[in-house]
Design an enzyme around this catalytic site. Structure first.
Site, PDB file in Angstrom:
ATOM      1  CG  ASP A  66      -1.799   1.153   1.389  1.00 35.76           C
ATOM      2  OD1 ASP A  66      -1.542   2.195   0.751  1.00 35.76           O
ATOM      3  OD2 ASP A  66      -2.781   1.051   2.145  1.00 35.76           O
ATOM      4  CE1 TYR A  95      -3.533  -1.181  11.427  1.00 34.94           C
ATOM      5  CE2 TYR A  95      -4.032   1.159  11.589  1.00 34.94           C
ATOM      6  CZ  TYR A  95      -4.214  -0.068  10.975  1.00 34.94           C
ATOM      7  OH  TYR A  95      -5.068  -0.172   9.913  1.00 34.94           O
ATOM      8  CE  LYS A 153      -4.636  -6.229  11.111  1.00 33.86           C
ATOM      9  NZ  LYS A 153      -4.209  -5.906  12.476  1.00 33.86           N
TER      10      LYS A 153
HETATM   11  P1  13P Z   1      -5.132  -0.483   4.931  1.00 37.83           P
HETATM   12  O1  13P Z   1      -4.322  -1.428   5.801  1.00 37.83           O
HETATM   13  O2  13P Z   1      -5.822  -1.181   3.831  1.00 37.83           O
HETATM   14  O3  13P Z   1      -4.301   0.674   4.473  1.00 37.83           O
HETATM   15  O4  13P Z   1      -6.312   0.092   5.844  1.00 37.83           O
HETATM   16  C1  13P Z   1      -5.978   0.851   6.942  1.00 37.83           C
HETATM   17  C2  13P Z   1      -7.129   1.265   7.765  1.00 37.83           C
HETATM   18  O5  13P Z   1      -6.924   1.742   8.855  1.00 37.83           O
HETATM   19  C3  13P Z   1      -8.494   1.110   7.262  1.00 37.83           C
HETATM   20  O6  13P Z   1      -9.477   1.496   8.188  1.00 37.83           O
HETATM   21 MG    MG Z   2      -4.196   2.048   3.116  1.00 38.45          MG
HETATM   22 MG    MG Z   3      -5.012  -2.152   2.247  1.00 37.45          MG
END
Ligand code: 13P
Ligand code: MG
Ligand code: MG
Ligand code: 13P
Length: 367
Positions: free
Chosen positions: A13, A231, A234
């Site tokens: 990402d 964090y 994800k």
């Molecule tokens: P991603 O991991 O897809 O970037 O999503 C992050 C997030 O906090 C979505 O609520």
């Molecule tokens: Mg994202």
């Molecule tokens: Mg993502």
């Protein structure tokens, strides 16, 4: 000896349109241009660039083997360039999100991007299915891979195809300790299940066929929070499954998604939600940044060329699963911030909740 070919799926990402919704068209175009150049120089045999929600996916075939610094370097440079030339100028959200390191050191593993790679001898006909998910973690594949390779209720071939009759061996990684264990099914079924139920810690990394050690599946195991210590986003894992002729049929590889299950990683990486199978046109998260979604692209390899893709979940047969997933989403969202909708403290401790809890510490009194 037949030529070996390596399939590398490397993803990250690096910023997205409308929060964490979707990869921007210009990001895909630049990534394609970079991989096309590498193909013309002879480094890649073929490539396919796509998105899983806000994750940019680089599917590449080549003869460099697994963990090749050239291939990993190409992916890293592509992610960097897309970040600098598209994500930052357009002020896309969380530009460069998954690039956790400044300098490339020969392998993207441990630097943020997710990787699934397999070096194989291409069979007479080589169907593969590439899965890519958004808003979840690598442990999301545990149930799926178990069903595909160890559950005769899902995979009739375990009973009907003599080549599959000896079962499959699963390599499981303890992502906290960085250790692996190999467990053979059906004999060690219950030991395998004893581990992989804990999806945040024990993650299936590869699967072999027992009769001849043929590599059947590989999955990415990157846990971003464990690398970054906080964090950041994800992991949004990927997985490659070889199919047919002594392996699960394509339809058996897709069958587990017909009955969606709950996975970790929805909204701020902190909630459970159903994994919804979608076609590429719906590969974008919306409601509560979700629900977590997965695409499945089918290819035939031909001398390393990627013939396809077939957009396998773009099919009426999966409408029912999508409706089920939305119903599951409705049910679990009734809980709002209350367990079991929200993840356990061992996962939340990478989020900002820690600061709030720290502030509250001094206000506690003994009873
Ligand atoms: P991603 O991991 O897809 O970037 O999503 C992050 C997030 O906090 C979505 O609520
Ligand atoms: Mg994202
Ligand atoms: Mg993502
Ligand atoms: P193969 O053994 O040729 O993969 O065929 C299995 C099958 O019939 C799928 O339904």
């Amino acid at each position: 000896m037949p030529d070996k070919v390596t399939i590398s799926l490397i993803k990250a990402d690096v910023g997205s349109l409308a929060g964490h919704h979707i990869v921007h068209r210009e990001q895909i175009e630049l990534a394609k241009k970079k991989l096309q150049e590498a193909k013309e120089k002879g480094l890649l045999i073929d490539y396919y660039v796509f998105n899983a929600g806000d994750d940019l996916e680089l599917l590449m075939t080549h003869r460099e083997g697994e963990n090749s610094p050239k291939i990993h370097g190409l992916a890293w440079d592509t992610f960097k360039e897309v970040t600098e030339k598209v994500s930052r100028p357009l002020k896309l959200y969380a530009a460069g999100q998954d690039l956790l390191s400044e300098a490339f050191s020969g392998n993207v593993k441990g630097m943020g991007p997710g990787v699934a790679e397999m070096e194989i001898e291409e069979r007479r006909s080589e169907p593969i299915v590439v899965f890519a998910a958004d808003k979840t973690e690598p442990g999301a594949w545990n149930l799926i891979l178990y069903k595909i390779f160890a559950d005769p209720w899902n995979t009739a071939g375990l009973i009907l195809d003599p080549v599959m009759h000896d079962g499959f061996t699963f390599r499981v990684m303890d992502v906290q300790k960085g250790e692996c264990i190999d467990l053979s099914t059906p004999s060690e079924n219950y030991s395998l299940l004893a581990l992989i139920g804990t999806t945040g810690r024990y993650v299936i990394e590869r699967v072999w066929r027992n009769s001849d050690k043929l590599l059947a599946a590989v999955a990415s195991v990157t846990r971003l929070s464990l690398i970054a210590g906080r964090y950041v986003g994800k992991d949004d894992p990927v997985c490659i499954v070889r199919c047919q002729h002594g392996l699960p049929a394509v339809g058996e590889a897709l069958a587990p998604f017909f009955t969606p299950h709950f996975v970790a990683g929805w909204m701020r990486g902190s909630h459970y939600g159903p994994l919804m199978p979608v076609g590429l046109k719906d590969s974008r998260c919306s409601f509560f940044d979700g629900p977590p979604r997965v695409v499945a692209l089918g290819f035939q390899l031909s001398g390393g060329k990627l013939v396809g893709p077939a957009d396998l979940f773009e099919d009426a047969a999966f409408d029912h699963a999508r409706r089920t997933a939305l119903q599951m989403a409705e049910f679990i969202r009734r809980n709002g911030p209350i367990a079991p909708a929200i993840l356990g403290m061992e996962e939340l401790e990478y989020t900002g909740i820690v600061e709030t809890l720290k502030k509250l510490q001094s206000k506690f009194f003994k009873v």
